[in-house]
Design a protein around this motif. Structure first.
Motif, PDB file in Angstrom:
ATOM      1  N   MET A  13      45.893  38.252  39.181  1.00 15.99           N
ATOM      2  CA  MET A  13      44.959  37.423  38.414  1.00 15.99           C
ATOM      3  C   MET A  13      43.693  38.200  38.050  1.00 15.99           C
ATOM      4  O   MET A  13      43.252  38.167  36.902  1.00 15.99           O
ATOM      5  CB  MET A  13      44.606  36.157  39.207  1.00 15.99           C
ATOM      6  N   ILE A  14      43.102  38.883  39.041  1.00 18.37           N
ATOM      7  CA  ILE A  14      41.876  39.637  38.709  1.00 18.37           C
ATOM      8  C   ILE A  14      42.235  40.864  37.877  1.00 18.37           C
ATOM      9  O   ILE A  14      41.567  41.176  36.889  1.00 18.37           O
ATOM     10  CB  ILE A  14      41.097  40.057  39.980  1.00 18.37           C
ATOM     11  N   ASP A  34      50.940  48.127  39.725  1.00 14.19           N
ATOM     12  CA  ASP A  34      51.262  47.097  40.725  1.00 14.19           C
ATOM     13  C   ASP A  34      52.579  47.496  41.391  1.00 14.19           C
ATOM     14  O   ASP A  34      53.355  48.281  40.828  1.00 14.19           O
ATOM     15  CB  ASP A  34      51.408  45.712  40.069  1.00 14.19           C
ATOM     16  N   MET A  39      56.043  43.456  36.082  1.00 17.09           N
ATOM     17  CA  MET A  39      54.855  42.618  35.845  1.00 17.09           C
ATOM     18  C   MET A  39      53.710  43.389  35.170  1.00 17.09           C
ATOM     19  O   MET A  39      53.193  42.935  34.135  1.00 17.09           O
ATOM     20  CB  MET A  39      54.422  41.968  37.159  1.00 17.09           C
ATOM     21  N   THR A  78      42.397  45.694  43.308  1.00 18.75           N
ATOM     22  CA  THR A  78      42.562  44.282  43.697  1.00 18.75           C
ATOM     23  C   THR A  78      43.904  44.078  44.402  1.00 18.75           C
ATOM     24  O   THR A  78      44.321  42.940  44.607  1.00 18.75           O
ATOM     25  CB  THR A  78      42.514  43.353  42.456  1.00 18.75           C
ATOM     26  N   GLY A  80      46.758  43.515  46.979  1.00 13.36           N
ATOM     27  CA  GLY A  80      46.767  42.795  48.250  1.00 13.36           C
ATOM     28  C   GLY A  80      47.049  41.332  48.013  1.00 13.36           C
ATOM     29  O   GLY A  80      47.571  40.957  46.965  1.00 13.36           O
ATOM     30  N   VAL A  81      46.698  40.531  48.998  1.00 12.11           N
ATOM     31  CA  VAL A  81      46.930  39.088  48.829  1.00 12.11           C
ATOM     32  C   VAL A  81      45.595  38.350  48.825  1.00 12.11           C
ATOM     33  O   VAL A  81      44.659  38.744  49.509  1.00 12.11           O
ATOM     34  CB  VAL A  81      47.856  38.504  49.929  1.00 12.11           C
ATOM     35  N   GLN A 102      48.080  52.451  51.491  1.00 13.84           N
ATOM     36  CA  GLN A 102      48.910  52.951  50.372  1.00 13.84           C
ATOM     37  C   GLN A 102      48.036  53.292  49.168  1.00 13.84           C
ATOM     38  O   GLN A 102      48.206  54.338  48.543  1.00 13.84           O
ATOM     39  CB  GLN A 102      49.899  51.872  49.918  1.00 13.84           C
ATOM     40  N   ILE A 119      37.809  45.367  45.342  1.00 14.20           N
ATOM     41  CA  ILE A 119      37.568  43.909  45.318  1.00 14.20           C
ATOM     42  C   ILE A 119      38.383  43.203  46.399  1.00 14.20           C
ATOM     43  O   ILE A 119      38.095  42.073  46.791  1.00 14.20           O
ATOM     44  CB  ILE A 119      37.910  43.307  43.917  1.00 14.20           C
ATOM     45  N   ASN A 121      39.871  41.586  49.593  1.00 16.56           N
ATOM     46  CA  ASN A 121      39.252  40.987  50.785  1.00 16.56           C
ATOM     47  C   ASN A 121      40.016  41.294  52.066  1.00 16.56           C
ATOM     48  O   ASN A 121      41.210  41.568  51.999  1.00 16.56           O
ATOM     49  CB  ASN A 121      39.207  39.458  50.601  1.00 16.56           C
ATOM     50  N   MET A 144      32.798  45.408  45.338  1.00 15.08           N
ATOM     51  CA  MET A 144      32.214  44.368  44.497  1.00 15.08           C
ATOM     52  C   MET A 144      32.172  43.062  45.282  1.00 15.08           C
ATOM     53  O   MET A 144      33.195  42.587  45.729  1.00 15.08           O
ATOM     54  CB  MET A 144      33.063  44.157  43.229  1.00 15.08           C
ATOM     55  N   LEU A 148      28.883  39.129  42.237  1.00 17.42           N
ATOM     56  CA  LEU A 148      29.523  37.812  42.140  1.00 17.42           C
ATOM     57  C   LEU A 148      28.749  36.755  42.938  1.00 17.42           C
ATOM     58  O   LEU A 148      28.467  35.667  42.432  1.00 17.42           O
ATOM     59  CB  LEU A 148      30.961  37.911  42.663  1.00 17.42           C
ATOM     60  N   HIS A 176      30.377  40.025  52.607  1.00 19.40           N
ATOM     61  CA  HIS A 176      30.941  39.019  51.702  1.00 19.40           C
ATOM     62  C   HIS A 176      31.770  38.032  52.517  1.00 19.40           C
ATOM     63  O   HIS A 176      32.980  38.080  52.544  1.00 19.40           O
ATOM     64  CB  HIS A 176      31.815  39.721  50.655  1.00 19.40           C
TER      65      HIS A 176
END
Ligand code: A3D
Length: 320
Positions: A13-14, A34, A39, A78, A80-81, A102, A119, A121, A144, A148, A176
């Motif tokens: 999504m990001i 990815d 995708m 970005t 990851g999950v 990785q 980004i 988390n 980042m 935000l 964060h």
């Protein structure tokens, strides 16, 4: 002059939103990476076809091969999950730490001169781990979050005061997480301190405290509403602002998760602090005076980050 290359590791999504923004702004050619096969290629094709309508020139490609990020000037991670409702960012630690390993190795082998913006988390721990795994200099790896979190704080204040968001200069420090530190004393409405503006507008201290609390929980509020996944528009736009500061040598002063050694009494930690971003990457961490209360809030936040780093070290023995 050859176009810059923006590599996006993680095309969810990001990642997809980042690619669209970077293309619209003609920041350079874009590589979407990815592990999911097809995708990133599909998103790249779809986004390329925005070009004729929106009128941008950017070559957008998708890949599952790290070799294709070679020569990247900026990399935004970005991979990851994201969180699901009820999860804290810290719940993602174990799985996303393996992903950072990785990704760090992929960057080290293929694009060691890039400026890397993380980004993923839990942000402050993941950017630290990514730096360790990639071996890049600390000034070339940044997280980042503060841009935000400050944008969230600014949005809520603008709504409360019924003024333009353009005139709100909000400031958030620290990790964060729910212990982040929105710093009201450094937040102004076009130079007018929030406390003074609140008096003028008849807004109580309790309302400001409630906005601070909503800012801290701003990510969770969106996770709860979406029901699946986490925020992506504002996280993407915030990272793009950081990438532009680097590519344009803008010397912007942005709150970022930067490597802090010495300042704020910290010793080798990534955490949200005001940072000058220019062609040298994170060129300088700015240390500001804080009240005793702000200092103790920052300590709670940095202690939480330190705990996560210890957990990372426990999970991966190569991290010391
Ligand atoms: P999502 O849409 O799930 O995209 C993540 C992508 O990463 C997916 O396409 C995965 O296939 C891909 N991926 C998983 N493992 C790997 C791997 N080993 N190598 C390469 N790609 C991989 O998530 P999203 O884009 O919504 O969010 C991405 C991350 O950003 C999550 O960790 C979120 O928690 C985090 N996030 C951070 C903030 C901050 O402010 C710091 C805000 C919002 C989200």
């Amino acid at each position: 002059m050859a176009r810059k290359i923006i590599a996006l590791i993680g095309s969810g999504m990001i990642g997809g939103t980042l690619a669209h923004l970077a293309a619209k702004k003609e920041m350079g050619d874009i590589v979407l990476f990815d592990i999911a096969e097809g995708m990133p290629q599909g998103k790249a094709l779809d986004l390329s076809q925005c070009g004729p309508v929106e009128g941008f020139d950017a070559r957008i490609t998708g890949t599952n091969d790290y070799a294709d990020i070679a020569g990247a000037d900026v990399i935004i991670v970005t991979a990851g999950v994201p969180r699901k409702p009820g999860m804290s960012r810290d719940d993602l630690l174990g799985i996303n730490l393996k992903v950072m390993k990785q990704v760090g190795e992929g960057i080290k082998a293929n694009a060691p001169d890039a400026f890397v913006i993380c980004i993923t988390n839990p942000l402050d721990a993941m950017v630290w781990a990514l730096r360790e795994f990639s071996g890049l200099p600390h000034n070339k790896v940044v997280g980042m979050a503060g841009v935000l979190d400050s944008a969230r704080f600014a949005t809520f204040l603008a709504w409360e005061f019924d003024v333009s968001v353009k005139d709100v200069n909000a400031f958030v420090l620290g990790g964060h997480g729910d212990t982040m530190v929105p710093v009201t004393s450094y937040t102004t409405i076009n130079g007018i301190p929030v406390k003074d503006f609140a008096k003028i507008k008849g807004v109580s201290e309790d309302r400001i405290d409630a906005i601070v609390d909503r800012t801290r929980k701003g990510g969770g509020e969106i996770v709860g509403l979406l029901g699946n996944g986490s925020a992506y528009y504002a996280p993407a736009t915030s990272a793009i602002a950081m990438a532009e500061a680097y590519l344009g040598d803008q010397k912007r002063v942005l709150p970022c998760a930067s490597y802090v050694e010495g300042k704020y009494g910290l010793d080798g930690l990534y955490v949200g602090v005001p940072t000058v971003i220019g062609a040298g990457g994170t060129e300088e961490v700015i240390e500001i005076d804080l009240s005793d209360e702000e200092k103790s809030n920052l300590k709670v936040s940095t202690d939480a980050v330190e705990e996560l780093l210890e957990a990372c070290k426990g999970l991966d023995s190569s991290l010391t």
